[in-house]
Scaffold this active site. Sequence first.
Site, PDB file in Angstrom:
ATOM      1  N   ASP A  64       0.836  -1.212   0.000  1.00  0.00           N
ATOM      2  CA  ASP A  64       0.000   0.000   0.000  1.00  0.00           C
ATOM      3  C   ASP A  64       0.865   1.255   0.000  1.00  0.00           C
ATOM      4  O   ASP A  64       2.018   1.235   0.432  1.00  0.00           O
ATOM      5  CB  ASP A  64      -0.911  -0.029   1.238  1.00  0.00           C
ATOM      6  CG  ASP A  64      -2.123   0.885   1.073  1.00  0.00           C
ATOM      7  OD1 ASP A  64      -2.368   1.367  -0.056  1.00  0.00           O
ATOM      8  OD2 ASP A  64      -2.818   1.120   2.077  1.00  0.00           O
ATOM      9  N   GLU A 112       0.880 -13.552  12.157  1.00  0.00           N
ATOM     10  CA  GLU A 112       1.320 -12.374  12.911  1.00  0.00           C
ATOM     11  C   GLU A 112       1.226 -11.179  11.962  1.00  0.00           C
ATOM     12  O   GLU A 112       1.566 -11.302  10.781  1.00  0.00           O
ATOM     13  CB  GLU A 112       2.775 -12.554  13.377  1.00  0.00           C
ATOM     14  CG  GLU A 112       2.973 -13.656  14.392  1.00  0.00           C
ATOM     15  CD  GLU A 112       2.375 -13.315  15.758  1.00  0.00           C
ATOM     16  OE1 GLU A 112       2.289 -12.115  16.096  1.00  0.00           O
ATOM     17  OE2 GLU A 112       2.016 -14.257  16.481  1.00  0.00           O
ATOM     18  N   ASN A 155     -10.824  -2.356  -6.114  1.00  0.00           N
ATOM     19  CA  ASN A 155     -10.010  -1.384  -6.849  1.00  0.00           C
ATOM     20  C   ASN A 155     -10.589  -0.989  -8.216  1.00  0.00           C
ATOM     21  O   ASN A 155     -10.183   0.007  -8.813  1.00  0.00           O
ATOM     22  CB  ASN A 155      -8.562  -1.870  -7.026  1.00  0.00           C
ATOM     23  CG  ASN A 155      -7.741  -1.791  -5.748  1.00  0.00           C
ATOM     24  OD1 ASN A 155      -6.856  -2.610  -5.512  1.00  0.00           O
ATOM     25  ND2 ASN A 155      -8.024  -0.805  -4.890  1.00  0.00           N
ATOM     26  N   LEU A 190      -7.344  -5.010   6.900  1.00  0.00           N
ATOM     27  CA  LEU A 190      -7.147  -6.162   6.019  1.00  0.00           C
ATOM     28  C   LEU A 190      -7.584  -5.888   4.581  1.00  0.00           C
ATOM     29  O   LEU A 190      -7.105  -6.547   3.656  1.00  0.00           O
ATOM     30  CB  LEU A 190      -7.941  -7.336   6.603  1.00  0.00           C
ATOM     31  CG  LEU A 190      -7.326  -8.718   6.609  1.00  0.00           C
ATOM     32  CD1 LEU A 190      -5.847  -8.708   6.907  1.00  0.00           C
ATOM     33  CD2 LEU A 190      -8.075  -9.607   7.600  1.00  0.00           C
TER      34      LEU A 190
HETATM   35  C1  IPE Z   1      -5.549  -2.760  -0.714  1.00  0.00           C
HETATM   36  O1  IPE Z   1      -5.142  -1.442  -0.775  1.00  0.00           O
HETATM   37  C2  IPE Z   1      -5.433  -3.407  -2.069  1.00  0.00           C
HETATM   38  C3  IPE Z   1      -4.084  -3.535  -2.596  1.00  0.00           C
HETATM   39  C4  IPE Z   1      -2.968  -3.244  -1.987  1.00  0.00           C
HETATM   40  C5  IPE Z   1      -4.003  -4.060  -3.930  1.00  0.00           C
HETATM   41  P1  IPE Z   1      -6.186  -0.268  -0.944  1.00  0.00           P
HETATM   42  O2  IPE Z   1      -5.392   0.984  -0.858  1.00  0.00           O
HETATM   43  O3  IPE Z   1      -7.021  -0.457  -2.142  1.00  0.00           O
HETATM   44  O4  IPE Z   1      -7.110  -0.467   0.343  1.00  0.00           O
HETATM   45  P2  IPE Z   1      -8.024   0.570   1.107  1.00  0.00           P
HETATM   46  O5  IPE Z   1      -9.014   1.082   0.112  1.00  0.00           O
HETATM   47  O6  IPE Z   1      -7.140   1.665   1.620  1.00  0.00           O
HETATM   48  O7  IPE Z   1      -8.643  -0.214   2.224  1.00  0.00           O
HETATM   49  C1  IPE Z   2      -1.382   0.352  -3.467  1.00  0.00           C
HETATM   50  O1  IPE Z   2      -1.182   1.730  -3.451  1.00  0.00           O
HETATM   51  C2  IPE Z   2      -1.543  -0.188  -4.861  1.00  0.00           C
HETATM   52  C3  IPE Z   2      -2.919  -0.600  -5.213  1.00  0.00           C
HETATM   53  C4  IPE Z   2      -3.941  -0.589  -4.424  1.00  0.00           C
HETATM   54  C5  IPE Z   2      -3.122  -1.026  -6.580  1.00  0.00           C
HETATM   55  P1  IPE Z   2      -2.392   2.743  -3.458  1.00  0.00           P
HETATM   56  O2  IPE Z   2      -2.729   3.063  -4.875  1.00  0.00           O
HETATM   57  O3  IPE Z   2      -3.527   2.225  -2.662  1.00  0.00           O
HETATM   58  O4  IPE Z   2      -1.743   4.016  -2.773  1.00  0.00           O
HETATM   59  P2  IPE Z   2      -2.422   4.955  -1.693  1.00  0.00           P
HETATM   60  O5  IPE Z   2      -2.933   4.090  -0.597  1.00  0.00           O
HETATM   61  O6  IPE Z   2      -3.524   5.674  -2.392  1.00  0.00           O
HETATM   62  O7  IPE Z   2      -1.329   5.860  -1.264  1.00  0.00           O
HETATM   63 MG    MG Z   3      -4.077   2.379  -0.699  1.00  0.00          MG
END
Ligand code: IPE
Ligand code: IPE
Ligand code: MG
Length: 239
Positions: free
Chosen positions: A17, A204, A65, A192
């Site tokens: 993330d 963990e 997503n 999660l």
């Molecule tokens: C979770 O991250 C999905 C991936 C890392 C692919 P998101 O950034 O989409 O999750 P939320 O929306 O913050 O919960």
């Molecule tokens: C994780 O990074 C990658 C995917 C969910 C595809 P994010 O795109 O969620 O990045 P933030 O959370 O917006 O910074």
């Molecule tokens: Mg994210």
Amino acid sequence: MAEAERGIPTHVAIIMDGNGRWARKRGLPRTAGHAQGAKVVEQILEDADHMGIRYLTVYAFSTENWSRPQPEVKMLMNLLRTYMKTSLAKCAKNNVRIRVIGDKSKLDVDLQKAIAGLEEDTRDNTGIGFQIAINYGARDEMRRAVTKLCEKAKSGALDPASITEETISDSLDTAGIPDPDLLIRTSGEERLSNFLMWQLSYAEFYFTDVAWPDFNKAELEKAVDAYRHRERRMGGLVR
Ligand code: IPE
Ligand code: IPE
Ligand code: MG
């Protein structure tokens, strides 16, 4: 399981993330964060392998997503497409066994074909097992598993009374892969987000503020080190 120091985890799962925030901080488009993130995955797979981790599962694209702006979704799919064709071809050479988890039927046909080819080509590899979660959601995975089991029961091939926890594990996308020992989530969020809900029952959890594009071997070692110094219990007594 009370030894002060444990061995390294067999299976590490990662919620990668923070790509968007990493890019924004640098005045770059979110897509630049995803591009950098993809490079990091490649490196971490190699590092995990060298550290002796046997399975690595990464969350690349969730069922939620799709609700992101279309250009970002398109870019992510293109990135995965390129990834399948180039970096992952390397995996085949490096003895990596690849499996994509999630509902692949919703992906573009060419991507589905590339995935099927890689899974097939690496099936007999004996090195690290690399699972990539694409269009993955734990609730959707369980829904698909329930449908499968119900169909079997309907046809008479399965007696509902005989269903065990193992039957369910074997019906999930991760069938045959041991549950993760350690879950890492980068970039400060502590949830999660619909990842591996069944499989993470006794993992963990390790959270770090480091954004995924800045994650590296030293950060992975920190997470593994924290894991090794935790006393893992599975319902037993505190020692
Ligand atoms: C979770 O991250 C999905 C991936 C890392 C692919 P998101 O950034 O989409 O999750 P939320 O929306 O913050 O919960
Ligand atoms: C994780 O990074 C990658 C995917 C969910 C595809 P994010 O795109 O969620 O990045 P933030 O959370 O917006 O910074
Ligand atoms: Mg994210």
